[in-house]
Motif scaffolding. Structure first.
Motif, short mmCIF file in Angstrom:
data_model
loop_
_atom_site.label_atom_id
_atom_site.label_comp_id
_atom_site.label_asym_id
_atom_site.label_seq_id
_atom_site.Cartn_x
_atom_site.Cartn_y
_atom_site.Cartn_z
N LEU A 33 3.27 -0.39 21.64
CA LEU A 33 3.81 -0.18 20.30
C LEU A 33 5.31 0.10 20.35
O LEU A 33 6.07 -0.37 19.49
CB LEU A 33 3.08 1.00 19.64
N ALA A 34 5.74 0.84 21.36
CA ALA A 34 7.17 1.11 21.50
C ALA A 34 7.95 -0.18 21.76
O ALA A 34 9.03 -0.40 21.20
CB ALA A 34 7.40 2.12 22.63
N GLU A 35 7.41 -1.04 22.60
CA GLU A 35 8.06 -2.32 22.89
C GLU A 35 8.11 -3.20 21.64
O GLU A 35 9.09 -3.87 21.37
CB GLU A 35 7.29 -3.05 23.99
N LEU A 36 7.03 -3.20 20.88
CA LEU A 36 6.95 -4.03 19.68
C LEU A 36 7.94 -3.62 18.62
O LEU A 36 8.47 -4.47 17.89
CB LEU A 36 5.53 -3.98 19.10
N THR A 37 8.21 -2.33 18.50
CA THR A 37 9.05 -1.83 17.42
C THR A 37 10.50 -1.58 17.83
O THR A 37 11.34 -1.30 16.97
CB THR A 37 8.45 -0.55 16.84
N GLY A 38 10.80 -1.67 19.13
CA GLY A 38 12.19 -1.58 19.58
C GLY A 38 12.87 -0.30 19.15
O GLY A 38 12.37 0.80 19.38
N GLN A 39 14.03 -0.43 18.47
CA GLN A 39 14.81 0.75 18.07
C GLN A 39 14.11 1.58 16.98
O GLN A 39 14.50 2.71 16.71
CB GLN A 39 16.19 0.31 17.57
N TRP A 40 13.08 1.00 16.39
CA TRP A 40 12.30 1.72 15.39
C TRP A 40 11.11 2.45 16.02
O TRP A 40 10.24 2.95 15.31
CB TRP A 40 11.78 0.75 14.32
N ALA A 41 11.08 2.52 17.32
CA ALA A 41 9.96 3.16 18.01
C ALA A 41 9.72 4.60 17.55
O ALA A 41 8.56 5.01 17.42
CB ALA A 41 10.19 3.12 19.53
N PRO A 42 10.76 5.41 17.27
CA PRO A 42 10.49 6.76 16.77
C PRO A 42 9.67 6.78 15.49
O PRO A 42 8.81 7.65 15.30
CB PRO A 42 11.90 7.35 16.55
N VAL A 43 9.93 5.81 14.60
CA VAL A 43 9.15 5.71 13.37
C VAL A 43 7.70 5.38 13.70
O VAL A 43 6.76 5.94 13.12
CB VAL A 43 9.74 4.63 12.43
N ALA A 44 7.52 4.48 14.65
CA ALA A 44 6.17 4.09 15.06
C ALA A 44 5.43 5.27 15.68
O ALA A 44 4.23 5.49 15.41
CB ALA A 44 6.23 2.94 16.06
N MET A 45 6.11 6.06 16.50
CA MET A 45 5.47 7.21 17.12
C MET A 45 5.08 8.26 16.08
O MET A 45 4.00 8.86 16.14
CB MET A 45 6.40 7.84 18.17
N ALA A 46 5.96 8.48 15.11
CA ALA A 46 5.64 9.43 14.04
C ALA A 46 4.45 8.94 13.23
O ALA A 46 3.61 9.74 12.79
CB ALA A 46 6.86 9.61 13.12
N THR A 47 4.34 7.63 13.06
CA THR A 47 3.22 7.06 12.33
C THR A 47 1.91 7.32 13.05
O THR A 47 0.89 7.65 12.42
CB THR A 47 3.42 5.54 12.15
N VAL A 48 1.92 7.16 14.37
CA VAL A 48 0.71 7.42 15.17
C VAL A 48 0.27 8.87 14.99
O VAL A 48 -0.93 9.15 14.82
CB VAL A 48 0.97 7.11 16.65
N VAL A 49 1.21 9.79 15.04
CA VAL A 49 0.89 11.21 14.89
C VAL A 49 0.29 11.49 13.52
O VAL A 49 -0.77 12.12 13.39
CB VAL A 49 2.13 12.10 15.11
N LEU A 50 0.94 11.02 12.47
CA LEU A 50 0.47 11.26 11.10
C LEU A 50 -0.88 10.61 10.83
O LEU A 50 -1.73 11.18 10.14
CB LEU A 50 1.51 10.76 10.09
N SER A 51 -1.09 9.41 11.38
CA SER A 51 -2.33 8.69 11.11
C SER A 51 -3.54 9.39 11.72
O SER A 51 -4.67 9.18 11.28
CB SER A 51 -2.23 7.26 11.64
N THR A 52 -3.30 10.21 12.74
CA THR A 52 -4.40 10.90 13.42
C THR A 52 -4.97 12.03 12.58
O THR A 52 -6.17 12.32 12.66
CB THR A 52 -3.91 11.46 14.76
N LEU A 53 -4.15 12.65 11.75
CA LEU A 53 -4.58 13.86 11.04
C LEU A 53 -5.75 13.62 10.09
O LEU A 53 -6.75 14.34 10.15
CB LEU A 53 -3.38 14.47 10.30
N PRO A 54 -5.69 12.64 9.18
CA PRO A 54 -6.82 12.46 8.27
C PRO A 54 -8.11 12.01 8.96
O PRO A 54 -9.19 12.50 8.62
CB PRO A 54 -6.33 11.41 7.26
N VAL A 55 -8.00 11.10 9.92
CA VAL A 55 -9.22 10.59 10.57
C VAL A 55 -9.87 11.68 11.41
O VAL A 55 -11.10 11.81 11.43
CB VAL A 55 -8.91 9.34 11.41
#
Length: 479
Positions: free
Chosen positions: A296-318
Motif C-alpha cells: 500500500l505504501a508503494e502504491l500511494t507513494g508520497q501519499w503513503a501517510p494518508v494511506a496509513m492513517a486510513t488503515v488505522v481508522l478503518s480498523t476501528l468500526p470493524v
C-alpha cells in the motif's frame, strides 16, 4: 441481564387496551446499551433499514479486502477474470448476509441465539464458541495488527502501546453498544469513502490492463479452478460475518420489510467488497509480491501517510463490531458475565493474540481463521432453512423456544456436523488437505458448495423426524 424473552407490550390492569412502555434505551447515545441476548422489546425497536448499508459498508472497507484482491495475479487470472470472480463470490455471500440480517428484524434476537432453534440450546454452544467467539477474537487481532503496523509508520511508538490505545477505542465503541456502533459506521462510511477514493486514484495508476492469463503463476489451477478458488476467497470473507448478521438489525421494528433489510445489507457489503477487492485485482500484478502494508505504501507513494492513517481508522468500526458480536457470543454460551464484561474479555484475549501475531499477521492462526469459513457455510445454510421452513410459520412460539433449555440438541446440529464432514473431504487449507481435494482441483475449491449441499440435504431429510431432544428424553426415561 434477563435471559428470557421480553414481552413486546404491557397491559394496564382493568383496561382492555395495551400501551407501549416508555423506552429505556431507544435511540439514546447517552447511555450504554442495556440489552444483550434477550428479545428486544417492541418499545425499544427503532431505526431504518438503510442504516444497514452504512454499517456493512464501513465494516468491509478494510485493508484485508484489498489484500485478498492481490491474490488474483498469483492465481494466474486476467484482470477481467479477477474482477468477475470478486463480483460473483461477493454477491452470493452478500445476499446470504442480507437475508440473515432480515431475520434479526423479525425475531429480535442476535444471530447466535437464533442458532438454538435448529441446533438445540446446548448443542448450539459448539458452533457459537468456534465460529463466533474464536472468529471475533482472531479477526480483531488480524485487523489490529495491520492498524498498528500502519500507525508505526506514522509515529515512533512501541507495538504494545499502539495496540493498547487502539483496543481501548475499539472496546469503548463496543461497550457503548448498538446505537454508537451504527453512528460510528455512518461517519466512517463518509470518511473512509473519501480516503479510499484517494488511495484508489493513486493505486490504479499502476494498473496493467493488458494482464492476461498466466499459467506460470504460483497458484495456477487452470482457468476454471483458479477462478472458482479466487471467488471463494471473497465468498468466505463475507460468510464469516453471517453468524453476526442479526446482531446489528435486531432493534429494527418488527414490521420492517425483510426485503429492504436484505437489500441494504447486501448492498453495503457488495459495494465495499467490490470496490476494495476490485482495486486489489487491478494492482495485483504489482502488489501481489509485497506484504500488505509495504504494498500500500508503494502504491500511494508520497501519499503513503494518508494511506496509513486510513488503515488505522478503518480498523476501528470493524473491530468494534467483532468485539460486540464476540461478547454476545459469550452470553449465548452462558458465560456468566454481563455484555460489558464480555466485551472486555474478548478485547483482552484479542490483545494478547495481536501481540503474538505482530511479526506475522498471515501466519498459521490466519490460516485457521480461513479454515473456520468452511464450517460457517453449513451453519448458515441450516439457519436459513430452519427459519423459513419451521420458525417463521411458528411465529412467537419459535422465539420462545430459543430460550427453552429442555431442547438440548436438535437435528439441525446433526445436519451441520454432516455438512462440515462432507466439506472437509474437499478442503485445501494450509492446515489440512482433504482426501478428495486433489481429485477436484481442476474445478477449484468446491468445499463451500459441498458443505452447503450436504447440510441442506441432511436437514431436509431429518426435519420430518420427531424432535431429537424428545427422542433422547424418552429413551432416557425408559432406561
Amino acid at each position: 441481564m434477563s435471559t428470557t424473552p421480553a414481552l413486546p407490550e404491557e397491559s394496564i390492569p382493568g383496561r382492555d387496551v395495551y400501551v407501549e412502555p416508555t423506552p429505556t434505551y431507544g435511540t439514546s447515545l447517552r447511555q450504554s446499551e442495556p440489552f444483550s441476548t434477550e428479545v428486544i422489546p417492541t418499545s425499544e425497536r427503532h431505526g431504518h433499514p438503510r442504516q444497514q448499508f452504512t454499517l456493512w459498508f464501513a465494516a468491509n472497507m478494510v485493508l484485508a479486502v484489498m489484500v485478498s484482491g492481490f491474490f488474483s495475479s498469483l492465481f494466474g487470472l486476467s484482470v477481467i477474470q479477477g474482477l468477475t470472480a470478486v463480483a460473483a463470490g461477493t454477491l452470493l455471500s452478500a445476499i446470504v448476509m442480507g437475508v440473515l440480517a432480515g431475520i434479526g428484524t423479525k425475531l429480535g434476537v442476535p444471530q447466535q441465539v437464533q442458532g438454538r432453534g435448529p441446533m438445540g440450546y446446548f448443542a448450539n454452544f459448539v458452533p457459537i464458541a468456534l465460529l463466533t467467539v474464536v472468529s471475533a477474537i482472531g479477526w480483531t487481532a488480524v485487523n489490529t495488527v495491520f492498524a498498528v503496523i500502519a500507525l508505526r509508520l506514522l509515529i515512533d511508538v512501541p507495538f504494545w502501546l499502539a495496540a493498547g490505545v487502539i483496543f481501548a477505542v475499539q472496546s469503548l465503541f463496543a461497550i457503548w453498544g448498538y446505537n454508537l456502533v451504527h453512528l460510528i459506521n455512518k461517519i466512517a462510511t463518509i470518511v473512509l469513502a473519501v480516503l479510499f477514493a484517494v488511495i484508489t486514484i493513486l493505486s490504479v495508476q499502476k494498473v496493467d490492463f493488458t494482464l492476461g492469463v498466466n499459467p506460470e503463476a504460483p497458484f495456477y489451477m487452470g482457468e476454471i479452478g483458479s477462478w472458482v478458488t479466487f471467488a471463494g476467497f471473497f465468498f468466505a470473507y463475507v460468510m464469516t460475518w453471517t453468524p453476526f448478521a442479526s446482531d446489528f438489525s435486531r432493534y429494527l421494528p418488527e414490521n420492517t420489510s425483510h426485503t429492504k433489510v436484505a437489500a441494504y445489507t447486501a448492498g453495503g457489503t457488495f459495494v465495499a467488497m467490490m470496490w476494495l477487492g476490485g482495486v486489489g485485482v487491478l494492482v495485483s500484478s504489482f502488489a501481489g509480491a509485497l506484504d500488505a502494508i509495504p504494498a500500500l505504501a508503494e502504491l500511494t507513494g508520497q501519499w503513503a501517510p494518508v494511506a496509513m492513517a486510513t488503515v488505522v481508522l478503518s480498523t476501528l468500526p470493524v473491530s468494534a463490531m467483532n468485539l460486540y458480536g464476540g461478547s454476545l457470543s459469550l452470553l449465548t454460551i452462558r458465560v456468566p458475565v454481563s455484555r460489558v464484561v464480555g466485551v472486555i474479555i474478548i478485547a483482552v484475549v484479542s490483545f494478547v493474540v495481536t501481540l503474538l501475531m505482530q511479526t506475522n499477521p498471515y501466519g498459521s492462526f490466519y490460516d485457521f481463521l480461513n479454515l473456520l469459513a468452511y464450517l460457517v457455510v453449513p451453519f448458515s445454510t441450516v439457519l436459513l432453512l430452519d427459519y423459513f421452513l419451521r420458525m417463521r410459520p411458528a411465529g412467537r412460539d419459535a422465539v420462545d423456544e430459543l430460550f427453552e433449555t429442555r431442547r438440548p440438541v436438535e437435528w439441525g446440529f446433526v445436519a451441520w456436523v454432516i455438512g462440515c464432514a462432507v466439506s472437509s473431504l474437499f478442503w485445501g487449507s494450509a492446515i489440512y488437505t482433504g482426501p478428495l481435494s486433489a481429485a477436484v482441483s481442476s474445478f477449484g475449491d468446491v468445499s463451500y458448495l459441498a458443505g452447503a449441499l450436504a447440510a441442506a440435504i441432511a436437514y431436509l431429510a431429518l426435519r420430518s423426524m420427531p424432535p431429537l431432544s424428545t427422542m433422547i428424553s424418552r429413551k432416557a426415561t425408559r432406561a
